[in-house]
Design a protein around this motif. Structure first.
Motif, PDB file in Angstrom:
ATOM      1  N   LEU A  54      21.803   6.923  38.985  1.00  0.00           N
ATOM      2  CA  LEU A  54      23.202   7.020  38.806  1.00  0.00           C
ATOM      3  C   LEU A  54      23.477   6.664  37.208  1.00  0.00           C
ATOM      4  O   LEU A  54      24.259   7.296  36.579  1.00  0.00           O
ATOM      5  CB  LEU A  54      24.229   6.583  39.633  1.00  0.00           C
ATOM      6  N   LEU A  55      22.747   5.761  36.995  1.00  0.00           N
ATOM      7  CA  LEU A  55      23.128   5.054  35.461  1.00  0.00           C
ATOM      8  C   LEU A  55      22.441   5.979  34.530  1.00  0.00           C
ATOM      9  O   LEU A  55      22.902   5.715  33.384  1.00  0.00           O
ATOM     10  CB  LEU A  55      22.114   3.717  35.458  1.00  0.00           C
ATOM     11  N   ALA A  56      21.791   7.057  34.703  1.00  0.00           N
ATOM     12  CA  ALA A  56      21.416   8.047  33.748  1.00  0.00           C
ATOM     13  C   ALA A  56      22.494   8.999  33.277  1.00  0.00           C
ATOM     14  O   ALA A  56      22.394   9.513  32.296  1.00  0.00           O
ATOM     15  CB  ALA A  56      20.274   8.934  34.388  1.00  0.00           C
ATOM     16  N   LYS A  57      23.608   8.690  34.085  1.00  0.00           N
ATOM     17  CA  LYS A  57      24.849   9.603  33.731  1.00  0.00           C
ATOM     18  C   LYS A  57      25.658   8.875  33.028  1.00  0.00           C
ATOM     19  O   LYS A  57      26.809   9.376  32.540  1.00  0.00           O
ATOM     20  CB  LYS A  57      25.502  10.110  35.138  1.00  0.00           C
ATOM     21  N   ALA A  58      25.336   7.528  32.858  1.00  0.00           N
ATOM     22  CA  ALA A  58      26.311   6.726  31.943  1.00  0.00           C
ATOM     23  C   ALA A  58      26.104   7.261  30.385  1.00  0.00           C
ATOM     24  O   ALA A  58      25.154   7.578  29.922  1.00  0.00           O
ATOM     25  CB  ALA A  58      26.024   5.412  32.060  1.00  0.00           C
ATOM     26  N   PRO A  59      27.414   7.123  29.783  1.00  0.00           N
ATOM     27  CA  PRO A  59      27.323   7.261  28.138  1.00  0.00           C
ATOM     28  C   PRO A  59      26.303   6.504  27.684  1.00  0.00           C
ATOM     29  O   PRO A  59      26.136   5.291  28.033  1.00  0.00           O
ATOM     30  CB  PRO A  59      28.469   7.281  27.502  1.00  0.00           C
ATOM     31  N   GLU A  60      25.542   6.982  26.450  1.00  0.00           N
ATOM     32  CA  GLU A  60      24.857   6.254  25.854  1.00  0.00           C
ATOM     33  C   GLU A  60      25.712   5.155  24.781  1.00  0.00           C
ATOM     34  O   GLU A  60      26.310   5.598  24.250  1.00  0.00           O
ATOM     35  CB  GLU A  60      23.974   6.778  24.752  1.00  0.00           C
ATOM     36  N   LEU A  61      25.249   3.995  24.881  1.00  0.00           N
ATOM     37  CA  LEU A  61      25.951   2.981  24.189  1.00  0.00           C
ATOM     38  C   LEU A  61      25.556   3.040  22.548  1.00  0.00           C
ATOM     39  O   LEU A  61      24.679   3.465  22.162  1.00  0.00           O
ATOM     40  CB  LEU A  61      25.838   1.437  24.409  1.00  0.00           C
TER      41      LEU A  61
END
Lengths: 505, 98
Positions: free
Chosen positions: A493-500
């Motif tokens: 799921l974390l792969a869908k988080a926006p890049e910081l």
């Protein structure tokens, strides 16, 4: 160096280290670089110990080169919540009253991490003395959710959950008194486990509510949580409430990842009104997946859970008001002299120090606890809350006669905006409505990602609860569900988080 | 249950040794009122015959052999003290002047 090193799970880092494909020094340096690049925005850490972590890494690398038999997680770095005593490293509990305090000893859990060879990257941010659900009650400023920097990372262990979600650490330690490991896990798309009460030593854990506090793993995968659980768990003669039994077979359960024939109870009282639509939808889908994998799903009622929040917010402040009496400005921590008083008494210094050193939420709970314990009100508040606590434990016992594990959404909502609930303590407390019953009864609980809510695209969590000392069941269910969800999502799921945004790259 | 008055909160803050400012007292009276109203829900439960539960596990007393073991020395124990004197914690006066 391969930048993907910070994206790897602890289990795969352990494999790479064991095969000599990467050194612990490289792994630690990669995470220190990541912290340097993103923690200005995330603020997961209150203290970073680069030197200490690199020294520990070099030691592991040297021992590995010498052919020593090392722990499976040796060389894998970890972040530790700032409520655990760490010798030679500041321990503030997110409070001004402990600013600059360096403990003269290690918590047992920290000793175990050091002995297993896990380099400690630093100390993570938290609500002051673990009182809160957003890290906004930290005296050192809030942590920001890596999914949306304007939102809360959960609390009290938001620093640990954000550190793991932002790839600043593969592993972290949290503590959970009413949900402080599980709720941050839910709102950051990470995994968090509160072991059975007494399963992990509390020696050196600065106490909030001694009958509720429990330390546990904060990770990105269920297997990583199991590996960490097996490092920190087990009996400790320094903690009189420590369970004198081996750590449950959590790693084996996580590897087996099987729910066939397992009886799963959906808790009727946790999940209806007050739960965000997207949280409910992802929960229902997760339960359907378990059913599809061969679990038998039934609805279970636990009527006393409706009173859990009220009982908790009497029991916790009562215990906290007593535990925090030790901050008296005499032996350690802040000492503030009252203004305009010449030759003040110890009592006046104590009162001035506690006013200056404690934040609003801590003061509120100390005063509430003082009231609940005071003569004339004790029976109506603290005494009655203890009876409700018994009823909640009875509800669990009855439920576990029918089913092997219980499930519910972890948190009623996704991450809210920083500042949204600061003026309304009761609405903040409601964040823990689904996680509190486990602490009251002492049973173990896990939160793992269940998906993203349709309405806001933010992570949601599912909670799994098991009978006391049956922690392995959490891992069996968690790992099975995680595998099915990963397949559905096509990756973590974390792969869908926006890049910081990365600073200084 | 009657609501907490400002004087009640001031008294409790005194018991808890927290020197609240007037502004803090004003704010806290309202906030504590809301919280107390909510937690008073425990009183709706008929639980006269229920045994109170103070702890999640059955607790037995734990002792260890009465043997000397290493402990912190004075220097380490005093290292984080706000003030120290002659290998002791130095504290403000404890008794009133008169």
């Amino acid at each position: 160096m391969n930048t993907d090193i910070t994206r790897a799970s602890a289990a795969s880092l352990a494999d790479l280290l064991a095969r000599g494909e990467v050194s612990s020094t490289e792994v630690v340096q990669a995470h220190l670089d990541r912290i340097g690049a993103v923690d200005g925005d995330v603020h997961a850490f209150l203290h970073v110990d680069g030197e200490g972590a690199l020294a520990a890494a070099a030691d592991v690398d040297r021992r590995r080169a010498a052919g020593e038999d090392l722990h499976v997680l040796a060389g894998v770095p970890i972040a530790v919540k700032d409520v655990m005593a760490t010798k030679g490293m500041p321990t503030t509990c997110g409070s001004r009253i402990l600013q600059g305090w360096v403990p003269p000893y290690d918590a047992t859990l920290v000793t175990k991490l050091r002995e297993a060879g896990l380099p400690i990257l630093g100390k993570t941010n938290m609500d002051e003395f673990a009182m809160g659900s957003s890290t906004e009650h930290s005296a050192y400023g809030p942590t920001h959710n890596p999914w949306d920097l304007d939102r809360i990372p959960g609390g009290s262990g938001g620093g640990s959950s954000a550190a793991v979600a932002a790839y600043e650490a593969p592993l972290a330690i949290g503590t959970d008194t009413g949900g402080s490991i599980r709720q941050p896990g839910a709102v950051t798309g990470t995994v968090g486990v509160k072991p059975t009460y007494g399963g992990v030593s509390r020696y050196g854990l600065v106490a909030l509510a001694s009958s509720l506090d429990q330390a546990g793993p904060v990770t990105r995968t269920v297997l990583d949580a199991a590996l960490l659980h097996s490092v920190i768990g087990g009996h400790d003669p320094m903690d009189s409430t420590s369970i004198d039994a081996p750590v449950p077979p959590v790693v084996e359960a996580a590897r087996r990842a099987d729910v066939k024939g397992l009886k799963v109870g959906v808790i009727k009282e946790l999940g209806g009104e007050g739960y965000q639509a997207g949280v409910r939808a992802r929960f229902d889908e997760a339960v359907a997946l378990l059913e599809g994998a061969g679990a038998e799903v039934v609805e279970v009622s636990a009527p006393s859970f409706d009173y859990a929040l009220a009982a908790y917010y009497l029991i916790l402040p009562s215990e906290a008001s007593s535990n925090l009496a030790k901050f008296d400005a005499m032996r350690y921590g802040l000492r503030v002299l009252p203004e305009g008083v010449s030759d003040p008494s110890a009592e006046q210094v104590m009162a001035a120090t506690r006013d200056a050193g404690f934040g609003d939420e801590v003061k509120r709970r100390i005063i509430l606890g003082t009231y609940a314990l005071s003569s004339g009100y004790y029976d109506a508040y603290y005494g009655q809350a203890q009876k409700v606590r018994r009823l909640i434990a009875n509800d669990f016992a009855k439920a576990f006669e029918q089913v092997d594990v219980l499930v519910s959404p972890t948190s009623p909502t996704t991450a809210f905006k920083l500042g949204d609930k600061l003026q309304d303590p009761m609405s903040m407390y409601l964040q823990d409505v689904a996680t509190i019953p486990a602490n009251l009864a002492g049973v173990p609980g896990m939160s793992l990602p269940s998906g993203l809510a349709d309405e806001d695209g933010l992570p949601t969590g599912i909670q799994v609860l098991a009978p006391a000392t049956k922690d392995e069941r959490l891992y069996g269910v968690g790992a099975a569900l995680e595998a099915m969800l990963l397949e559905k999502w096509g990756g973590p799921l974390l792969a869908k988080a926006p890049e910081l945004g990365v600073k200084g790259a | 249950m009657s609501a907490l008055s400002r004087d009640d909160v001031a008294h409790l803050a005194g018991l808890a040794r927290i020197d609240l400012s007037d502004a803090e007292l004003d704010r806290m009276v309202g906030e504590l009122g809301v919280i107390l109203e909510s937690v008073a829900k425990v009183q709706e439960v008929a639980a006269d015959d229920i045994e109170p539960m103070s702890h999640p596990l059955p607790i037995t007393n734990v002792t260890r052999p009465d043997e000397v073991r290493p402990s912190l020395g004075a220097e380490v124990a005093l290292a984080m003290a706000p003030a120290q004197e002659q290998e002791r914690f130095s504290v403000p006066r404890i008794l009133a002047e008169d």
